[in-house]
Write a protein that holds these residues in place. Structure first.
Motif, mmCIF file in Angstrom:
data_model
loop_
_atom_site.group_PDB
_atom_site.id
_atom_site.type_symbol
_atom_site.label_atom_id
_atom_site.label_comp_id
_atom_site.label_asym_id
_atom_site.label_seq_id
_atom_site.Cartn_x
_atom_site.Cartn_y
_atom_site.Cartn_z
ATOM 1 N N LEU A 1 27.648 26.836 22.794
ATOM 2 C CA LEU A 1 26.181 26.833 22.688
ATOM 3 C C LEU A 1 25.808 27.474 21.364
ATOM 4 C CD1 LEU A 1 25.149 27.922 26.309
ATOM 5 C CD2 LEU A 1 25.384 25.618 25.390
ATOM 6 N N ASP A 2 25.378 26.658 20.402
ATOM 7 C CA ASP A 2 25.016 27.141 19.071
ATOM 8 C C ASP A 2 23.547 27.550 19.070
ATOM 9 O OD1 ASP A 2 24.583 27.633 16.420
ATOM 10 O OD2 ASP A 2 25.597 25.834 15.690
ATOM 11 N N ASP A 3 23.310 28.858 18.983
ATOM 12 C CA ASP A 3 21.932 29.364 19.026
ATOM 13 C C ASP A 3 21.154 29.073 17.754
ATOM 14 O OD1 ASP A 3 21.701 30.836 21.617
ATOM 15 O OD2 ASP A 3 23.453 31.876 20.813
ATOM 16 N N ALA A 4 21.791 28.583 16.719
ATOM 17 C CA ALA A 4 21.085 28.305 15.464
ATOM 18 C C ALA A 4 20.426 26.936 15.463
ATOM 19 C CB ALA A 4 22.053 28.403 14.281
ATOM 20 N N LEU A 5 20.727 26.110 16.464
ATOM 21 C CA LEU A 5 20.191 24.745 16.490
ATOM 22 C C LEU A 5 18.904 24.693 17.294
ATOM 23 C CD1 LEU A 5 23.471 22.698 16.996
ATOM 24 C CD2 LEU A 5 22.310 23.315 14.872
ATOM 25 N N ALA A 6 17.858 24.131 16.675
ATOM 26 C CA ALA A 6 16.551 24.040 17.332
ATOM 27 C C ALA A 6 15.900 22.722 16.962
ATOM 28 C CB ALA A 6 15.661 25.214 16.935
ATOM 29 N N THR A 7 14.997 22.292 17.800
ATOM 30 C CA THR A 7 14.205 21.088 17.560
ATOM 31 C C THR A 7 12.768 21.389 17.919
ATOM 32 O OG1 THR A 7 14.047 18.713 18.019
ATOM 33 C CG2 THR A 7 14.513 20.145 19.882
ATOM 34 N N ARG A 8 11.899 20.448 17.651
ATOM 35 C CA ARG A 8 10.500 20.609 18.035
ATOM 36 C C ARG A 8 10.227 19.702 19.231
ATOM 37 N NH1 ARG A 8 7.500 23.679 15.106
ATOM 38 N NH2 ARG A 8 5.642 22.912 16.155
ATOM 39 N N GLY A 9 9.647 20.287 20.271
ATOM 40 C CA GLY A 9 9.391 19.487 21.460
ATOM 41 C C GLY A 9 8.679 20.265 22.528
ATOM 42 N N ASP A 10 8.576 19.648 23.691
ATOM 43 C CA ASP A 10 7.941 20.241 24.860
ATOM 44 C C ASP A 10 9.027 20.951 25.667
ATOM 45 O OD1 ASP A 10 6.614 20.899 27.134
ATOM 46 O OD2 ASP A 10 6.054 18.863 27.700
ATOM 47 N N PRO A 11 8.995 22.285 25.759
ATOM 48 C CA PRO A 11 10.077 23.009 26.439
ATOM 49 C C PRO A 11 10.255 22.566 27.888
ATOM 50 C CG PRO A 11 8.700 24.520 25.189
ATOM 51 C CD PRO A 11 8.008 23.205 25.170
ATOM 52 N N ALA A 12 9.167 22.334 28.610
ATOM 53 C CA ALA A 12 9.282 21.942 30.017
ATOM 54 C C ALA A 12 9.957 20.578 30.138
ATOM 55 C CB ALA A 12 7.901 21.930 30.667
ATOM 56 N N ALA A 13 9.567 19.633 29.269
ATOM 57 C CA ALA A 13 10.172 18.303 29.326
ATOM 58 C C ALA A 13 11.652 18.360 28.959
ATOM 59 C CB ALA A 13 9.426 17.352 28.392
ATOM 60 N N LEU A 14 11.996 19.158 27.950
ATOM 61 C CA LEU A 14 13.405 19.269 27.561
ATOM 62 C C LEU A 14 14.231 19.927 28.657
ATOM 63 C CD1 LEU A 14 13.082 20.252 23.787
ATOM 64 C CD2 LEU A 14 13.555 18.011 24.786
ATOM 65 N N ARG A 15 13.640 20.862 29.377
ATOM 66 C CA ARG A 15 14.368 21.471 30.493
ATOM 67 C C ARG A 15 14.572 20.457 31.616
ATOM 68 N NH1 ARG A 15 13.021 27.462 32.965
ATOM 69 N NH2 ARG A 15 14.686 27.527 34.529
ATOM 70 N N THR A 16 13.586 19.591 31.836
ATOM 71 C CA THR A 16 13.747 18.511 32.819
ATOM 72 C C THR A 16 14.868 17.574 32.390
ATOM 73 O OG1 THR A 16 11.404 18.627 33.424
ATOM 74 C CG2 THR A 16 12.572 16.593 33.949
ATOM 75 N N LEU A 17 14.913 17.252 31.097
ATOM 76 C CA LEU A 17 15.973 16.377 30.589
ATOM 77 C C LEU A 17 17.343 16.992 30.829
ATOM 78 C CD1 LEU A 17 16.062 14.444 27.264
ATOM 79 C CD2 LEU A 17 17.824 16.147 27.664
ATOM 80 N N ALA A 18 17.512 18.244 30.429
ATOM 81 C CA ALA A 18 18.819 18.896 30.613
ATOM 82 C C ALA A 18 19.160 19.011 32.091
ATOM 83 C CB ALA A 18 18.794 20.266 29.945
ATOM 84 N N GLY A 19 18.167 19.326 32.930
ATOM 85 C CA GLY A 19 18.421 19.453 34.360
ATOM 86 C C GLY A 19 18.866 18.148 34.981
#
Length: 436
Positions: A320-338
């Motif tokens: 898990l690389d903590d230096a990598l980030a994107t711009r987006g909706d945190p809730a939607a991205l958490r749904t995607l990962a889930g």
């Protein structure tokens, strides 16, 4: 009301008034120049007409009683500088003459003066410049008055011609207004002015997008109804088995099956709601912010740890690389990962392994989920992102919406989805996001 016809009328009339004003100024200046040339010529001719007059002494009386309306002042001097004649004693002109044409500024305004030596005396003729300006203004007004008088007629013609030019747009508006809600055919371009064709083409593109969206929505509703019919029918059968149970053991077994069926139906409904919320244009406007993908992965791992433990799955993180980030909706991205993790856990047999990683490659930030399950044949990997699609031979119950939700969220975030074989022996699903 913002009327295009009225706006064009006032704009064109305003432009014409401005043009007339500029033309009036130009006409006034041209008339002034013409009158200056003519009056200068008259001054010289008048001075020459006095050369044969006999003047005997200084300050003699007027040669003839001047007219009250005469706008000329005459001065005559002898060769010694003695003034012999002044037609208007009250004048503010200087008592000396400068030969030729000059413009003199006095307390009574500017004067145009012409002086000429003739025989043994000097003759000066002067005229106020205000007279010339007045004549030039009268000439300019006489030129512009007919044009100003025609302004109402010109306004009526503009109103008629603008209305005639806007008739194609009015017909287009009537055609759009009389259409039914389900009539999404393209608007005709025939007879539409060139300036309005980009608008019609844009409307046609919008109608085509609406037609496609409605088609997809109808297909989705039909598929959802079909998918809901099966679990609801199963629930009815399980309910009947509960009612017909003859002892507590049979009733308990039937209730267990009913409980499992309810859980499956609830999961399907929840997936349908999640997919509807992730559709573009649904809900409030998205507020994208900087999101660290490693944090999303950790939270999603925590959400599914209990489920993985219950099924005997080794769920963990590879990198898990903590230096990598994107711009987006945190809730939607958490749904995607889930959904990725839930899908991997569901189709991985007991004792298997699911790894989550966040890394960089090809200029993107990648969220990867690997499992040791049966995988998906290469020829079916493109189809598993479709709604309600499940590969043949699957024993695990599911709705076929998990990866469709992932695909919808990924498209909203300009992300790529790649399905490959996993080093663990099953499937690897990688989602590549543009870096923040």
């Amino acid at each position: 009301m913002n009327s295009l016809r009225r706006t064009l009328l006032f704009s064109l009339l305003g432009a014409l008034v401005l043009v007339f004003a500029i033309g009036g100024i130009a006409t006034y200046r041209m008339a002034h120049n013409e009158i200056d040339a003519l009056m200068d010529y008259n001054l010289r001719q008048f001075a020459l007409s006095l050369r044969d007059r006999r003047l005997s002494g200084p300050n003699v009386g007027p040669l003839a009683p001047p007219e009250e309306s005469l706008d000329l002042v005459i001065q005559i001097w002898d060769d010694t500088g003695v003034r012999l004649y002044l037609s208007h004693p009250h004048t503010a002109l200087p008592a000396r003459a400068q030969l030729g044409y000059t413009t003199v500024t006095t307390s009574e305004g500017d004067w145009r003066v012409y002086s000429i030596p003739l025989l043994d005396h000097v003759i000066q003729i002067a005229q106020p410049m205000a007279v010339r300006s007045r004549l030039a203004a009268h000439a300019a007004l006489r030129t512009l008055i007919p044009l100003v008088a025609l302004m109402p007629l010109l306004g009526a013609l503009i109103w008629y011609l603008v209305g005639r030019g806007l008739r194609p747009l009015e017909r287009l508006a009537q055609e759009v207004g009389t259409r039914r809600a389900d009539s999404l055919d393209a608007l005709p371009l025939k007879g539409i002015p060139d300036e309005a064709q980009p608008l019609v083409r844009a409307l046609n593109e919008l109608l085509e997008q609406l037609r496609q969206a409605i088609s997809v929505q109808r297909a989705f509703v039909a598929d959802a109804a079909h998918e809901l019919r099966t679990p609801l029918a199963a629930l009815q059968i399980q309910l009947q088995l509960c009612e017909r149970a003859r002892d507590e053991t049979a009733r308990a077994a039937a209730l267990g099956e009913l409980r499992t069926g309810l859980a499956r139906a609830a999961h399907l409904v929840q997936q349908l709601l999640t997919l509807a919320r992730q559709e573009p244009g649904e809900g409030a406007a998205e507020q994208h912010e900087r999101v660290v993908l490693a944090d999303i992965a950790r939270k999603s791992l925590a959400d599914y740890t209990a489920q993985a433990h219950e099924r005997g799955i080794d769920l963990g993180a590879d990198l898990l690389d903590d230096a990598l980030a994107t711009r987006g909706d945190p809730a939607a991205l958490r749904t995607l990962a889930g959904n990725l993790i839930d899908n991997a856990i569901r189709y991985t047999p007991r004792g298997g392994r699911v790894d989550v990683s966040v890394g960089k490659g090809e200029g993107r930030c990648w969220l990867r989920v690997d499992d040791s399950g049966p995988g998906i044949p290469p020829e079916e990997r493109d189809r598993v992102l479709n709604r309600f699609y499940r590969p043949a031979g699957q024993q695990e119950s599911g709705s076929g919406l998990g990866l469709a939700i992932v695909d919808s969220i990924a498209r909203r975030h300009d992300a790529r989805i790649v399905l490959n074989a996993s080093p663990l022996g099953g499937l690897r699903i990688a989602v590549g996001f543009p870096p923040a």
